[in-house]
Scaffold this motif. Structure first.
Motif, PDB file in Angstrom:
ATOM      1  N   CYS A   1      -6.210  -6.054  -2.356  1.00  0.00           N
ATOM      2  CA  CYS A   1      -6.342  -6.904  -3.544  1.00  0.00           C
ATOM      3  C   CYS A   1      -6.229  -6.079  -4.830  1.00  0.00           C
TER       4      CYS A   1
ATOM      5  N   GLN B   1      -7.267  -7.013  -7.633  1.00  0.00           N
ATOM      6  CA  GLN B   1      -8.471  -7.254  -8.451  1.00  0.00           C
ATOM      7  C   GLN B   1      -9.653  -6.412  -7.969  1.00  0.00           C
ATOM      8  N   CYS B   2      -9.889  -6.421  -6.653  1.00  0.00           N
ATOM      9  CA  CYS B   2     -11.131  -5.807  -6.150  1.00  0.00           C
ATOM     10  C   CYS B   2     -10.902  -4.765  -5.056  1.00  0.00           C
TER      11      CYS B   2
ATOM     12  N   CYS C   1      -7.340 -12.532  -0.636  1.00  0.00           N
ATOM     13  CA  CYS C   1      -8.330 -11.456  -0.537  1.00  0.00           C
ATOM     14  C   CYS C   1      -9.545 -11.956   0.233  1.00  0.00           C
TER      15      CYS C   1
ATOM     16  N   CYS D   1     -12.737 -11.463  -2.688  1.00  0.00           N
ATOM     17  CA  CYS D   1     -12.885 -12.259  -3.907  1.00  0.00           C
ATOM     18  C   CYS D   1     -12.045 -13.534  -3.897  1.00  0.00           C
TER      19      CYS D   1
ATOM     20  N   ASN E   1      -8.875 -13.857  -4.312  1.00  0.00           N
ATOM     21  CA  ASN E   1      -7.655 -13.762  -5.120  1.00  0.00           C
ATOM     22  C   ASN E   1      -6.412 -13.988  -4.246  1.00  0.00           C
TER      23      ASN E   1
HETATM   24 ZN   LIG Z   1     -10.198  -9.311  -4.162  1.00  0.00          ZN
END
Ligand SMILES: [Zn+2]
Length: 189
Positions: A154, A156-157, A169, A172, A174
């Motif tokens: 991911c 994002q995370c 993901c 999270c 996403n």
């Molecule tokens: Zn994520």
């Protein structure tokens, strides 16, 4: 300019080792226009006392990516028109050297791609085919179904992405896009 070489540094054929003003070329090297190059895949040995430079070859059957090889690597950078990949495996063998491959946006998929970011992200593990080794650069393609991203994380995370309709993901939630291989996430490297 030529980089300063150190003993133990890994080199591939055609790599610059130094200049004849500095060193006496020894085994595993050749000279062209005053520049000393490696003839082998191996490790640099510099005898500073005698100013001799040589290349100690690694095992003869060591794997180097070749045109047509299927390679596994990790995406290390993404530009608008290409991604770079650190190749870690060619065929069935892990590589002891450092090989970098480039995937141009036109070689990613059979479908038109708006952005490299819809195909790869940094850290992804990809399977690709070597289509050219021009200028000592491994040009890779992932057009075929069995080629592309095997593992993705991911953006994002950093969580692991799993395949739903897109990629999701596990941490999270996403949703992301990739050019996945047909066995994405199945654990085959
Ligand atoms: Zn994520």
């Amino acid at each position: 300019m030529i980089e300063v070489r150190n003993s133990g540094q890994f080199v591939v054929p055609g790599e610059k080792l130094g200049v004849i003003e500095e060193f006496i070329p020894n085994s595993g090297t050749y000279v062209k226009d005053g520049i000393i190059y490696s003839t082998s895949v191996g490790y640099v040995l510099i005898d500073f006392a005698n100013k001799k430079i040589s290349v100690y070859p690694t095992a003869r059957n060591m794997n180097v990516p070749k045109i047509g090889s299927i390679v596994i690597g990790r995406v290390t950078s993404i530009q608008s028109s290409y991604a770079t990949v650190q190749i870690v495996k060619a065929g069935r063998k892990f590589l002891s050297g450092h090989f970098t491959g480039i995937i141009h946006i036109s070689d990613v998929s059979q479908r038109y791609l708006d952005s490299m970011y819809d195909a790869f992200r940094i850290g992804d593990i990809v399977r690709a085919k070597v289509i050219s080794d021009k200028n000592k650069t491994f040009h890779l393609a992932t057009r075929e179904d069995n080629l592309g991203v095997l593992y993705a994380f991911c953006s994002q995370c950093g969580g692991v992405l799993v395949k739903r309709r897109n990629l999701k993901c596990t941490v999270c939630g996403n949703i992301e896009k990739r050019k996945t291989a047909s066995d994405f996430g199945k654990g085959t490297l």
